[in-house]
Design a protein around this motif. Structure first.
Motif, PDB file in Angstrom:
ATOM      1  N   PRO A  83      -2.202  13.425 -15.043  1.00 50.10           N
ATOM      2  CA  PRO A  83      -3.277  12.920 -14.026  1.00 50.10           C
ATOM      3  C   PRO A  83      -2.484  12.202 -13.156  1.00 50.10           C
ATOM      4  O   PRO A  83      -2.291  11.323 -13.015  1.00 50.10           O
ATOM      5  CB  PRO A  83      -4.892  12.118 -14.864  1.00 50.10           C
ATOM      6  CG  PRO A  83      -4.164  12.675 -16.402  1.00 50.10           C
ATOM      7  CD  PRO A  83      -2.504  12.877 -16.663  1.00 50.10           C
ATOM      8  N   THR A  84      -3.092  12.834 -11.610  1.00 52.69           N
ATOM      9  CA  THR A  84      -2.639  12.333 -10.370  1.00 52.69           C
ATOM     10  C   THR A  84      -3.400  10.977 -10.701  1.00 52.69           C
ATOM     11  O   THR A  84      -2.489   9.662  -9.830  1.00 52.69           O
ATOM     12  CB  THR A  84      -3.209  12.550  -9.329  1.00 52.69           C
ATOM     13  OG1 THR A  84      -2.202  13.678  -8.876  1.00 52.69           O
ATOM     14  CG2 THR A  84      -2.942  11.764  -7.974  1.00 52.69           C
ATOM     15  N   PRO A  85      -4.305  10.519 -11.136  1.00 48.46           N
ATOM     16  CA  PRO A  85      -5.176   9.183 -11.637  1.00 48.46           C
ATOM     17  C   PRO A  85      -4.304   7.819 -11.990  1.00 48.46           C
ATOM     18  O   PRO A  85      -3.712   6.417 -11.449  1.00 48.46           O
ATOM     19  CB  PRO A  85      -6.820   9.425 -11.604  1.00 48.46           C
ATOM     20  CG  PRO A  85      -6.532  10.440 -12.284  1.00 48.46           C
ATOM     21  CD  PRO A  85      -5.566  11.360 -11.361  1.00 48.46           C
ATOM     22  N   THR A  86      -3.396   8.447 -12.659  1.00 45.58           N
ATOM     23  CA  THR A  86      -2.771   7.891 -14.054  1.00 45.58           C
ATOM     24  C   THR A  86      -1.536   7.638 -13.637  1.00 45.58           C
ATOM     25  O   THR A  86      -1.202   6.687 -13.585  1.00 45.58           O
ATOM     26  CB  THR A  86      -2.881   8.723 -15.074  1.00 45.58           C
ATOM     27  OG1 THR A  86      -3.844   9.214 -16.302  1.00 45.58           O
ATOM     28  CG2 THR A  86      -1.779   8.054 -16.695  1.00 45.58           C
ATOM     29  N   ALA A  87      -0.832   8.573 -13.387  1.00 43.56           N
ATOM     30  CA  ALA A  87       0.072   7.890 -12.200  1.00 43.56           C
ATOM     31  C   ALA A  87       0.581   7.017 -11.147  1.00 43.56           C
ATOM     32  O   ALA A  87       0.762   6.798 -10.866  1.00 43.56           O
ATOM     33  CB  ALA A  87       1.117   9.674 -11.528  1.00 43.56           C
ATOM     34  N   ALA A  88      -1.020   7.236 -10.536  1.00 43.58           N
ATOM     35  CA  ALA A  88      -0.906   6.381  -9.277  1.00 43.58           C
ATOM     36  C   ALA A  88      -1.500   4.797 -10.378  1.00 43.58           C
ATOM     37  O   ALA A  88      -1.088   4.138  -9.213  1.00 43.58           O
ATOM     38  CB  ALA A  88      -2.588   6.570  -8.324  1.00 43.58           C
ATOM     39  N   TRP A  89      -2.114   5.289 -11.069  1.00 45.57           N
ATOM     40  CA  TRP A  89      -2.525   3.428 -11.588  1.00 45.57           C
ATOM     41  C   TRP A  89      -1.307   3.005 -12.474  1.00 45.57           C
ATOM     42  O   TRP A  89      -0.944   1.765 -12.002  1.00 45.57           O
ATOM     43  CB  TRP A  89      -3.187   3.355 -13.099  1.00 45.57           C
ATOM     44  CG  TRP A  89      -3.718   2.373 -13.529  1.00 45.57           C
ATOM     45  CD1 TRP A  89      -4.564   1.675 -12.946  1.00 45.57           C
ATOM     46  CD2 TRP A  89      -3.095   2.265 -14.477  1.00 45.57           C
ATOM     47  NE1 TRP A  89      -4.282   0.554 -13.739  1.00 45.57           N
ATOM     48  CE2 TRP A  89      -3.726   0.593 -15.244  1.00 45.57           C
ATOM     49  CE3 TRP A  89      -2.373   2.924 -15.541  1.00 45.57           C
ATOM     50  CZ2 TRP A  89      -3.415   0.171 -16.185  1.00 45.57           C
ATOM     51  CZ3 TRP A  89      -1.498   1.887 -16.786  1.00 45.57           C
ATOM     52  CH2 TRP A  89      -2.085   1.243 -16.681  1.00 45.57           C
ATOM     53  N   SER A 119       2.437   2.131  -3.256  1.00 45.10           N
ATOM     54  CA  SER A 119       2.220   0.951  -4.067  1.00 45.10           C
ATOM     55  C   SER A 119       1.443   0.386  -4.811  1.00 45.10           C
ATOM     56  O   SER A 119       1.166  -0.436  -5.466  1.00 45.10           O
ATOM     57  CB  SER A 119       3.874  -0.201  -3.941  1.00 45.10           C
ATOM     58  OG  SER A 119       3.232  -0.800  -2.519  1.00 45.10           O
ATOM     59  N   ARG A 120      -0.364   0.995  -3.727  1.00 50.01           N
ATOM     60  CA  ARG A 120      -1.655   0.371  -3.819  1.00 50.01           C
ATOM     61  C   ARG A 120      -1.773   1.303  -4.823  1.00 50.01           C
ATOM     62  O   ARG A 120      -3.452   0.938  -5.355  1.00 50.01           O
ATOM     63  CB  ARG A 120      -1.769   0.034  -2.924  1.00 50.01           C
ATOM     64  CG  ARG A 120      -1.390  -1.327  -2.224  1.00 50.01           C
ATOM     65  CD  ARG A 120      -1.958  -1.758  -0.822  1.00 50.01           C
ATOM     66  NE  ARG A 120      -3.158  -2.713  -0.892  1.00 50.01           N
ATOM     67  CZ  ARG A 120      -3.786  -2.996  -0.779  1.00 50.01           C
ATOM     68  NH1 ARG A 120      -3.810  -2.978   1.704  1.00 50.01           N
ATOM     69  NH2 ARG A 120      -5.100  -3.500  -0.424  1.00 50.01           N
ATOM     70  N   GLY A 121      -1.122   1.755  -5.343  1.00 49.48           N
ATOM     71  CA  GLY A 121      -2.069   3.285  -5.565  1.00 49.48           C
ATOM     72  C   GLY A 121      -2.832   4.346  -5.234  1.00 49.48           C
ATOM     73  O   GLY A 121      -3.389   4.886  -5.022  1.00 49.48           O
ATOM     74  N   SER A 122      -2.555   3.928  -3.536  1.00 52.28           N
ATOM     75  CA  SER A 122      -3.218   4.979  -2.281  1.00 52.28           C
ATOM     76  C   SER A 122      -2.871   6.196  -2.250  1.00 52.28           C
ATOM     77  O   SER A 122      -1.217   5.746  -2.148  1.00 52.28           O
ATOM     78  CB  SER A 122      -4.184   4.211  -1.240  1.00 52.28           C
ATOM     79  OG  SER A 122      -3.049   3.401  -0.930  1.00 52.28           O
ATOM     80  N   ILE A 345      -7.850   1.640  -9.002  1.00 50.69           N
ATOM     81  CA  ILE A 345      -7.293   2.356  -8.096  1.00 50.69           C
ATOM     82  C   ILE A 345      -8.035   3.028  -6.384  1.00 50.69           C
ATOM     83  O   ILE A 345      -9.108   3.661  -6.798  1.00 50.69           O
ATOM     84  CB  ILE A 345      -5.962   3.280  -8.570  1.00 50.69           C
ATOM     85  CG1 ILE A 345      -7.043   4.256  -8.949  1.00 50.69           C
ATOM     86  CG2 ILE A 345      -5.037   2.604  -9.508  1.00 50.69           C
ATOM     87  CD1 ILE A 345      -5.826   5.533  -8.914  1.00 50.69           C
ATOM     88  N   PRO A 346      -7.360   2.625  -5.603  1.00 56.63           N
ATOM     89  CA  PRO A 346      -7.937   2.918  -4.256  1.00 56.63           C
ATOM     90  C   PRO A 346      -7.318   5.047  -4.098  1.00 56.63           C
ATOM     91  O   PRO A 346      -7.061   5.040  -3.344  1.00 56.63           O
ATOM     92  CB  PRO A 346      -7.324   3.063  -3.666  1.00 56.63           C
ATOM     93  CG  PRO A 346      -6.156   1.909  -3.540  1.00 56.63           C
ATOM     94  CD  PRO A 346      -6.506   1.912  -4.944  1.00 56.63           C
ATOM     95  N   ASP A 347      -8.339   5.521  -5.241  1.00 60.63           N
ATOM     96  CA  ASP A 347      -7.750   7.006  -5.192  1.00 60.63           C
ATOM     97  C   ASP A 347      -8.850   7.640  -5.975  1.00 60.63           C
ATOM     98  O   ASP A 347      -9.267   6.928  -7.524  1.00 60.63           O
ATOM     99  CB  ASP A 347      -6.506   7.538  -5.548  1.00 60.63           C
ATOM    100  CG  ASP A 347      -6.598   9.044  -4.979  1.00 60.63           C
ATOM    101  OD1 ASP A 347      -6.985   9.512  -4.639  1.00 60.63           O
ATOM    102  OD2 ASP A 347      -4.972   9.421  -5.410  1.00 60.63           O
ATOM    103  N   LYS A 348      -9.382   8.932  -5.677  1.00 60.60           N
ATOM    104  CA  LYS A 348     -10.402   9.093  -6.955  1.00 60.60           C
ATOM    105  C   LYS A 348      -9.449   9.079  -8.000  1.00 60.60           C
ATOM    106  O   LYS A 348      -8.518   9.865  -8.918  1.00 60.60           O
ATOM    107  CB  LYS A 348     -10.806  10.795  -5.762  1.00 60.60           C
ATOM    108  CG  LYS A 348      -9.848  11.440  -5.871  1.00 60.60           C
ATOM    109  CD  LYS A 348     -10.137  12.989  -5.394  1.00 60.60           C
ATOM    110  CE  LYS A 348      -9.693  13.797  -4.677  1.00 60.60           C
ATOM    111  NZ  LYS A 348     -10.356  14.735  -3.895  1.00 60.60           N
TER     112      LYS A 348
END
Length: 473
Positions: A83-89, A119-122, A345-348
């Motif tokens: 998942p994108t949010p998992t990668a971002a986190w 790097s902030r996950g956004s 994370i600052p992403d959905k």
């Protein structure tokens, strides 16, 4: 020597039809341009590369990772569709300077895409993606030559699932303590959320069934978007009373849809008021919330009750993230199925949101009662979106802005205009209409919300008529 490519970072990354616009060469060019820019602007040492379940996604990810390795960067890749949010986190949590996600999110199976995550996950902001495009335009001959000689080597891999799942479970249970055990059915639509939401909910004590849980690049012949036409089995199982709650996500798991056995299918505009009300009542929202122009105004009613502000932004999670990162808001969301939290994370993240809602509902007694309670306090709004096939849809809206505003303003009392993304007209009867060009597909999108289904249909039909009239001129 290949000539200059044309690409554009839209609402959330670069997307195109696989093997037509979206090719191995384009991915290499995007990676090379991104790494050159990021290294010069911010410094770049560690890169995390992830991919979804689409055709060629793993291959495209290997190319992006290969470009990173050719720069001497420390690069790690996921070992399976993620998942994108998992990668971002994961990228943010473990100190990666940049995360690249290969995905076209909710788009049809023929598409793929390239997302840049900070790097902030956004999501990368426009000021950076515009500069990546400009850098390629200025250096395309050297960039093309560089990626032509790219040699792919083995890249270390990692499975971010266990640590991410534990994090979500621990984070959610700090806020809400599950007390009721629900029967939950989950439809990952053959995509990246397989084994994610289901595992968190089992840890929360739920009885979980997961369907369509093998990776399929064609997503079972449907679009990987959790809208009613793509999840009929899930809706049927829940509304027939076999399960308490149904959950589905899109292709990269940043979106969420719910099904309740009484209230039926719930879109993001139904879900957001539930989450905002519960978080506000738990004093988790103090500064404010941010919503896109296409998102329900019921949130404004909740904000008015609790005394916090509403920030309205263009469509796109990067604008929601920007308001959260700037400290203007504690959380936010958008109509297309994404919720964003300042403490996450600052992403959905559809997986996090699903877990949060299940914990909320379990503490409350049932999702049905939670929905009914929120609607009894703030009313229920009806919402509809219609997509019309149209190339250059943004240009159509810009070229006809004044005409559209004038014609739409005749559809209700005391019109108020909002033009931060397309044209939106808000009326004093609680209804509104929005027309905007899509940033991800060749579509013109028309949205409406009102306090009755008939009023929504009236506004949508009139708006379609106005668009068709302008197209004939």
């Amino acid at each position: 020597m290949s000539g200059k490519l044309t690409f554009h970072f839209g609402t959330d990354g670069v997307r195109g039809v696989i093997d037509e616009e979206f090719t191995e060469f384009l991915v290499a060019v995007l990676a090379e341009s991104t790494f050159r820019y990021w290294s010069r602007k911010y410094g770049l040492h560690k890169v995390f590369v992830s991919f979804d379940a689409r055709r060629k996604s793993r291959d495209f990810a290997h190319i992006a990772a290969g470009v990173a390795a050719s720069h001497g960067l420390d690069v790690v890749m996921v070992n399976k569709p993620t998942p994108t949010p998992t990668a971002a986190w994961f990228g943010s949590r473990f100190g990666f300077d940049l995360t690249i996600q290969i995905t076209a999110s909710h788009n049809p199976p023929i598409y793929n895409g390239f997302k840049v995550i900070t790097s902030r996950g956004s999501p990368a902001q426009e000021e950076d993606t515009d500069e990546i495009e400009r850098l390629y335009s200025n250096e395309y001959e050297d960039i093309n030559r560089s990626v032509k000689t790219l040699e792919l080597r083995p890249v270390p891999t990692v499975d971010p699932a266990p640590e991410y799942i534990n994090y979500v479970y621990e984070n959610v249970t700090k806020m809400f303590k599950p007390r009721s055990r629900f029967k939950v059915i989950i439809d990952p639509i053959y995509a990246t959320s397989i084994g994610y939401t289901s595992e968190v909910l089992r840890k929360l004590g739920m009885e979980v069934t997961e369907i369509h849980n093998n990776y399929d690049s064609s997503f079972g012949g449907r679009d990987p978007n959790p809208e009613p036409q793509n999840i009929p089995e899930l809706i049927q199982e829940v509304t027939a009373g076999k399960y308490d709650i149904g959950i589905s996500h899109d292709g990269d798991s940043d979106r969420i849809a719910l099904v309740d056995r009484v209230h039926g299918y719930l879109s993001a505009n139904d879900i957001l008021p539930i989450v905002v009300e519960r978080l506000a009542s738990a004093s988790m929202i103090k500064r404010g919330i941010v919503r896109t122009v296409s998102t329900t105004h019921i949130l404004d009613n909740i904000a008015s009750k609790y005394g916090f502000k509403v920030v309205e932004v263009p469509v796109g999670v990067k604008y929601v993230a920007r308001a959260i990162l700037s400290g203007e808001a504690d959380m936010g969301g958008e109509e297309s199925g994404g919720l964003v939290y300042s403490w996450h994370i600052p992403d959905k993240d559809g997986i996090y949101t699903a877990s949060l809602i299940i914990a909320m509902a379990s503490e409350y007694g049932s999702l049905t009662n939670l929905i009914s309670d929120v609607r009894s306090k703030y009313g229920r709004a009806y919402f509809k979106r219609v997509d019309l096939d149209m190339r250059n849809s943004k240009k159509f809206v810009n070229d006809n802005r004044e005409l559209l505003l004038r014609m739409l303003s005749s559809l209700g009392p005391n019109p108020r205009f909002i033009t931060i993304d397309g044209v939106k007209v808000v009326f004093s009867d609680g209804s509104w209409i929005l027309i905007r060009g899509s940033g991800t597909e060749p579509k013109l999108r028309i949205y409406s919300e009102a306090l009755s289904a008939d009023r929504v249909e009236e506004l949508i039909n009139n708006a379609i008529g106005i668009v068709n009239q302008l197209l004939r001129q």
